[in-house]
Design an enzyme around this catalytic site. Structure first.
Site, PDB file in Angstrom:
ATOM      1  N   LYS A  73     -17.150  28.851 -30.557  1.00 45.27           N
ATOM      2  CA  LYS A  73     -17.491  28.197 -29.290  1.00 45.27           C
ATOM      3  C   LYS A  73     -16.746  28.740 -28.078  1.00 45.27           C
ATOM      4  O   LYS A  73     -15.593  29.130 -28.152  1.00 45.27           O
ATOM      5  CB  LYS A  73     -17.188  26.698 -29.397  1.00 45.27           C
ATOM      6  N   HIS A 114     -39.455  22.923 -12.522  1.00 37.27           N
ATOM      7  CA  HIS A 114     -39.475  22.026 -13.692  1.00 37.27           C
ATOM      8  C   HIS A 114     -38.637  22.604 -14.843  1.00 37.27           C
ATOM      9  O   HIS A 114     -38.884  22.284 -15.998  1.00 37.27           O
ATOM     10  CB  HIS A 114     -40.903  21.788 -14.202  1.00 37.27           C
ATOM     11  N   LYS A 157      -8.191   3.636   1.872  1.00 37.20           N
ATOM     12  CA  LYS A 157      -7.513   4.935   1.742  1.00 37.20           C
ATOM     13  C   LYS A 157      -7.681   5.588   0.389  1.00 37.20           C
ATOM     14  O   LYS A 157      -7.931   6.793   0.295  1.00 37.20           O
ATOM     15  CB  LYS A 157      -6.033   4.773   2.072  1.00 37.20           C
ATOM     16  N   GLU A 201     -18.568  21.800 -16.406  1.00 35.10           N
ATOM     17  CA  GLU A 201     -18.929  20.435 -16.800  1.00 35.10           C
ATOM     18  C   GLU A 201     -18.115  19.409 -16.009  1.00 35.10           C
ATOM     19  O   GLU A 201     -18.619  18.359 -15.605  1.00 35.10           O
ATOM     20  CB  GLU A 201     -18.690  20.235 -18.297  1.00 35.10           C
ATOM     21  N   GLN A 256      -7.344  -2.119   4.050  1.00 33.48           N
ATOM     22  CA  GLN A 256      -6.249  -1.349   3.441  1.00 33.48           C
ATOM     23  C   GLN A 256      -6.784  -0.565   2.237  1.00 33.48           C
ATOM     24  O   GLN A 256      -6.225   0.455   1.862  1.00 33.48           O
ATOM     25  CB  GLN A 256      -5.130  -2.298   3.006  1.00 33.48           C
ATOM     26  N   SER A 307     -13.259  25.587 -29.083  1.00 38.16           N
ATOM     27  CA  SER A 307     -13.365  24.329 -29.808  1.00 38.16           C
ATOM     28  C   SER A 307     -12.322  24.341 -30.910  1.00 38.16           C
ATOM     29  O   SER A 307     -12.038  25.385 -31.498  1.00 38.16           O
ATOM     30  CB  SER A 307     -14.765  24.213 -30.407  1.00 38.16           C
ATOM     31  N   ASN A 312      -2.484  -2.533  13.205  1.00 33.23           N
ATOM     32  CA  ASN A 312      -3.935  -2.333  13.111  1.00 33.23           C
ATOM     33  C   ASN A 312      -4.394  -1.058  13.825  1.00 33.23           C
ATOM     34  O   ASN A 312      -5.167  -0.273  13.280  1.00 33.23           O
ATOM     35  CB  ASN A 312      -4.671  -3.553  13.674  1.00 33.23           C
ATOM     36  N   SER A 334       0.822  -1.212   0.000  1.00 28.86           N
ATOM     37  CA  SER A 334       0.000   0.000   0.000  1.00 28.86           C
ATOM     38  C   SER A 334       0.857   1.264   0.000  1.00 28.86           C
ATOM     39  O   SER A 334       0.336   2.368  -0.025  1.00 28.86           O
ATOM     40  CB  SER A 334      -0.934   0.006   1.213  1.00 28.86           C
TER      41      SER A 334
HETATM   42  N1  ARG Z   1      -1.158  -1.415   5.378  1.00 24.66           N
HETATM   43  C1  ARG Z   1      -2.133  -1.904   6.273  1.00 24.66           C
HETATM   44  C2  ARG Z   1      -3.456  -1.171   6.073  1.00 24.66           C
HETATM   45  O1  ARG Z   1      -3.460  -0.141   5.504  1.00 24.66           O
HETATM   46  C3  ARG Z   1      -1.678  -1.764   7.691  1.00 24.66           C
HETATM   47  C4  ARG Z   1      -2.305  -2.726   8.628  1.00 24.66           C
HETATM   48  C5  ARG Z   1      -1.797  -4.097   8.362  1.00 24.66           C
HETATM   49  N2  ARG Z   1      -2.260  -4.994   9.354  1.00 24.66           N
HETATM   50  C6  ARG Z   1      -2.166  -6.304   9.204  1.00 24.66           C
HETATM   51  N3  ARG Z   1      -2.659  -7.008  10.153  1.00 24.66           N
HETATM   52  N4  ARG Z   1      -1.647  -6.861   8.138  1.00 24.66           N
HETATM   53  O2  ARG Z   1      -4.484  -1.634   6.474  1.00 24.66           O
END
Ligand code: ARG
Length: 474
Positions: free
Chosen positions: A294, A167, A336, A301, A333, A288, A121, A34
């Site tokens: 144009k 409307h 994000k 948009e 994960q 355009s 975690n 990640s």
């Molecule tokens: N890169 C992980 C995430 O964004 C971090 C947590 C990973 N935890 C694990 N138990 N593998 O979630």
């Protein structure tokens, strides 16, 4: 990258590889990593680690010397990242392991003590909360900037009459100032949604550890306070697995994007040759390549289109979360990228809209002319009958309707009919009834609280400044 890369040739992760004989395949590494996106969490990750180390030291779990080395090392890493001197490694998966591995290279064994009483975690849950909190604070300023230009333009056009629509059919005349202030209200509610979400977000997961809490005598209040949270989250399972704050952010962002898209849609309509209500400056239009005449409202948009992405991002994360049992699953994960993309998109759209509103050029004459088209003051005539002659509104509606039909049959506007013409339908009509048919009389009459009358718009502008621009929050 070869899909067949031999797994055996890869080194096992120094951080979690104790029970593994061989490293991940190239594909595993690619799907697992990640760092490509979560490096955006570097500042939050370092702040979280510093707070955690300080707390471990204060609780006697980490020596003062080790803590000092960790603090110093993390500060240097932050400087390296900000100076572009840090090489992020996919092999090291994520921001947490990239930073920790580098810390070990810098300060040696003390780095290995940082992860005591912590798991990735609760670490990632904390980092991400801090990031989203910053994003919520930042959006307040952008929304306020947009409100400011809307309020300024509303003040300038407090008595500029234009057609109001239902409307998308001409309904009654309104003032442009009133129309713009409607969006100030919407963006004000967006701000309050982000504020509410921020208040709910502001509890700290750190110390939840992997899922069950920890046996070390930690002080969760201390880390929570150090990171600006109101206090620690109360349940460790919830602490590591809750992503409501991200969903709250994306929900508020989606509603805000919908507001931007509606305003963008109005600009697209208003800038068309057929409407001709508004002209956007060159800086916000494009030409355009084939049609020299144009002037396209591309920015509007694109704001309209990008609302789809933000809504899509909310949907993505809802779907990621809906099937997850407690506590952490790696699916999380994938929380994000939707948030990062929504945030980048929304911030760009807010800036583009602020620029367009600030520099748009309403065609006041055209707006006025259009405001009178389509018998927009027919309600005023009916209201006059109710007010002056005591006619029940339903009957007055019928009389005004018959007069509209007469004008329509002759192909003229209501204001082009003479008193005699109208008296053929209702003999008790007077000159005064003819005067209410002008668009200025019509908007001025709508002076109820929240109405479009110029006097009300001026008052609403003052109030909006007080409510939205003179407040303390960010
Ligand atoms: N890169 C992980 C995430 O964004 C971090 C947590 C990973 N935890 C694990 N138990 N593998 O979630």
């Amino acid at each position: 990258m070869s899909r067949n890369a031999s797994s055996d040739s890869r080194p096992v992760s120094a951080i979690w590889g104790g029970r593994f004989a061989s490293g991940p395949s190239a594909v595993m590494e690619a799907i697992n990593a990640s760092i490509g996106f979560d490096k955006r969490l570097y500042a939050q990750d370092i702040a979280g680690s510093k707070a955690h180390a300080d707390m471990l030291a204060a609780c006697g779990i980490l020596s003062q010397e080790d803590n000092a080395a960790i603090q110093e090392g993390l500060d240097r890493i932050r400087e390296d990242i900000e100076a572009g001197r840090f090489e992020f490694s996919t092999r090291l998966e994520d921001i947490h392991m990239n930073v920790e591995t580098r810390l070990r290279e810098r300060i040696g064994d003390a780095a290995g003590r940082l992860h005591t009483a912590r798991s990735r975690n609760d670490q990632v849950a904390t980092d991400f909360r801090l990031w989203v909190r910053d994003a919520m604070d930042h959006i307040q300023g952008l929304l306020r900037d947009l409100q400011r230009v809307l309020i300024d333009r509303a003040e300038e056009h407090f008595d500029t009459v234009m057609p109001g629509f239902t409307h998308l059919q001409t309904a009654q005349p309104v003032t442009l100032g009133h129309h713009l202030l409607a969006y100030v209200e919407m963006f004000g509610r967006d701000r309050s949604r982000f504020r509410d979400a921020r208040a709910r977000l502001n509890e700290c997961p750190l110390g939840s550890a992997a899922l069950a809490g920890t046996g070390f005598p930690i002080d969760r209040e201390q880390t929570a306070r150090a990171l600006g949270f109101d206090g620690p989250m109360r349940n460790s399972l919830d602490g590591v697995s809750d992503r409501d704050f991200a969903l709250d952010y994306l929900s508020a962002a989606s509603i805000c994007a919908v507001h931007l898209s509606r305003l963008a849609e109005e600009l697209v309509i208003w800038t068309s040759a057929q409407f001709g209500f508004v002209r956007l400056p060159d800086a916000y239009s494009t030409g355009s390549s084939i049609m020299p005449q144009k002037r396209n409202p591309d920015a509007a948009e694109l704001v309209r289109a990008k609302a789809g992405r933000v809504i899509g991002n909310l949907n993505s994360l809802l779907v990621v979360m809906k099937g997850l049992p407690l506590a952490y699953s790696k699916d999380m994960q994938d929380d994000k990228e939707p948030v990062f993309e929504a945030s980048d998109t929304l911030e760009l759209c807010l800036a583009a809209m602020t620029g367009m509103v600030e520099h748009m050029m309403p065609n006041v004459a055209r707006l006025r002319e259009s405001a009178a088209q389509g018998f927009t003051t027919a309600t005023d005539l009916a209201d006059w009958l109710v007010r002056e002659l005591g006619t029940p509104f339903r009957d007055a509606h019928g009389v005004a309707g018959a007069i509209v039909r007469m004008a329509e049959d002759r192909g003229v506007g209501l204001e082009d009919l003479t008193l005699e013409d109208m008296q053929a339908v209702e003999p008790r009509l007077t000159d005064e009834a003819v005067r209410v048919l002008t668009v200025d009389a019509s908007v001025s009459a709508r002076s109820s609280f929240g109405g479009t009358a110029p006097s009300r718009v001026r008052e609403a502008v003052r109030e909006a400044r007080r409510r939205f621009l003179e407040t303390e929050d960010t």
